[in-house]
Design a protein around this motif. Sequence first.
Motif, PDB file in Angstrom:
ATOM      1  N   VAL A  28      36.173  13.840  -9.604  1.00 38.95           N
ATOM      2  CA  VAL A  28      35.057  14.051 -10.471  1.00 38.95           C
ATOM      3  C   VAL A  28      34.127  14.997  -9.493  1.00 38.95           C
ATOM      4  N   GLY A  29      34.031  14.680  -8.175  1.00 45.36           N
ATOM      5  CA  GLY A  29      33.066  15.373  -7.349  1.00 45.36           C
ATOM      6  C   GLY A  29      33.217  16.845  -7.350  1.00 45.36           C
ATOM      7  N   ILE A  30      34.311  17.291  -7.616  1.00 44.04           N
ATOM      8  CA  ILE A  30      34.669  18.936  -7.580  1.00 44.04           C
ATOM      9  C   ILE A  30      34.134  19.225  -8.889  1.00 44.04           C
ATOM     10  N   ILE A  31      34.156  18.625 -10.165  1.00 38.97           N
ATOM     11  CA  ILE A  31      33.587  19.260 -11.342  1.00 38.97           C
ATOM     12  C   ILE A  31      31.950  19.133 -11.211  1.00 38.97           C
ATOM     13  N   THR A  32      31.416  18.142 -10.643  1.00 36.91           N
ATOM     14  CA  THR A  32      29.881  17.907 -10.444  1.00 36.91           C
ATOM     15  C   THR A  32      29.556  18.929  -9.588  1.00 36.91           C
ATOM     16  N   GLY A  33      30.222  19.232  -8.393  1.00 37.63           N
ATOM     17  CA  GLY A  33      29.924  20.080  -7.644  1.00 37.63           C
ATOM     18  C   GLY A  33      29.775  21.789  -8.031  1.00 37.63           C
ATOM     19  N   ILE A  34      30.676  21.945  -9.162  1.00 38.72           N
ATOM     20  CA  ILE A  34      30.789  23.298  -9.728  1.00 38.72           C
ATOM     21  C   ILE A  34      29.460  23.339 -10.733  1.00 38.72           C
ATOM     22  N   ILE A  35      29.216  22.314 -11.193  1.00 34.60           N
ATOM     23  CA  ILE A  35      27.883  22.026 -12.115  1.00 34.60           C
ATOM     24  C   ILE A  35      26.734  22.292 -11.368  1.00 34.60           C
ATOM     25  N   GLY A  36      26.586  21.479 -10.228  1.00 36.80           N
ATOM     26  CA  GLY A  36      25.339  21.319  -9.410  1.00 36.80           C
ATOM     27  C   GLY A  36      25.022  22.425  -8.715  1.00 36.80           C
ATOM     28  N   ALA A  37      26.054  22.889  -8.062  1.00 36.00           N
ATOM     29  CA  ALA A  37      25.785  24.074  -7.080  1.00 36.00           C
ATOM     30  C   ALA A  37      24.806  25.445  -7.650  1.00 36.00           C
ATOM     31  N   PRO A  38      25.299  26.112  -8.689  1.00 33.18           N
ATOM     32  CA  PRO A  38      24.153  27.008  -9.342  1.00 33.18           C
ATOM     33  C   PRO A  38      22.948  26.362  -9.698  1.00 33.18           C
ATOM     34  N   TYR A  39      22.705  25.104 -10.015  1.00 34.99           N
ATOM     35  CA  TYR A  39      21.334  24.753 -10.230  1.00 34.99           C
ATOM     36  C   TYR A  39      20.561  24.669  -8.958  1.00 34.99           C
ATOM     37  N   LEU A  40      21.359  24.273  -7.847  1.00 35.53           N
ATOM     38  CA  LEU A  40      20.367  24.047  -6.603  1.00 35.53           C
ATOM     39  C   LEU A  40      19.960  25.697  -6.146  1.00 35.53           C
ATOM     40  N   ILE A  41      20.746  26.326  -6.258  1.00 39.79           N
ATOM     41  CA  ILE A  41      20.460  27.958  -5.963  1.00 39.79           C
ATOM     42  C   ILE A  41      19.576  28.364  -6.839  1.00 39.79           C
TER      43      ILE A  41
END
Length: 343
Positions: free
Chosen positions: A318-331
Amino acid sequence: MKNESIEFIMTGRRQRHRRWILVTSSLAVLSFILCCAMLLLGNTIYPVMDVIRALSGEQIQGASFAVNTIRLPRMLAGLFAGFAFGIAGNTFQTMLRNPLANPNVIGITTGSSAAAVFCIVILHTSGAIVSIASVIAGLATVVLIYILSRGNSFSIGRLILIGIGIQAMLGALISYLLLVGAEQDLPAAFRWLSGSLNGSEMHELPPLMLSVFICTPIVIMLGKHLSILELGEQSATSLGVNTNKTRIMLIVSSVCMISLATATTGPIAFVSFLSGPIAKRLVGVGFSNVIPAGLVGVNLVLAADLIGQFAFVARYPVGIITGIIGAPYLIFLLIRMNRRGEL
């Protein structure tokens, strides 16, 4: 004229209250649907009645083991961990008045992770010891960051920068522990560090569930003070809020929840970072978004786990999927804050 103004204000408040109820109810219904999907879906899709009978204790060949031993602990871990991540992230972001000030970014989660990895690869322990070590390490990380960020006066920007530095140091410590750890412990440590619901067991969940049941009411009761803290130190003090006591109670409650969630599922990336802003956008202003943020966290974790299990040929934590979602938002957030001169 005065009566019209009061009526206008009350009408706006009622509208915001109806919006809060609608959004919170919708998030709760979506969480329930995702929980049901977690129980129904897997290598074998069981009928709804078979799942209900298995949950009630009736022995059904295949279904009882799959539902009670594998799917139910996995669902409960995602439910309570997502709720804990969501509330804790929203509390830190609101209290420190900065969307970057969440446990993932400022190193609190990494502190808990370092303690858990030390227990797994060096001490070869699990369960209660990992949970206790994670909570102690999370609280110690908060205290260290706060002490180093005080200076002549407290600064949120300084706290965030020091937290990022502490996170980098703890990340290096985790890498070192993985290098010196026993080879047979590394797969479990790597799977845990990616943030995963795989292998969740019922006996691991009571500490996390207890922390959520105890700490959530504390955060809700302090919800009004949390909103006032968002106005700033001086404004909160002038309105009669004991800022130091309120912060300590909020920090301890949030760190307990997020540390135990991290000990149970690993550091699921960006859930605490995304939950608060999403809930605030959905609920709007005027009412506490503590519960909506927790429900957003639940939906993010459960939906991401289902996507990781069934949307691809291979299965991903699950952490890989949330990372894919969250990284663009952080940028996106960093770019927006830089344009506004907030960095």
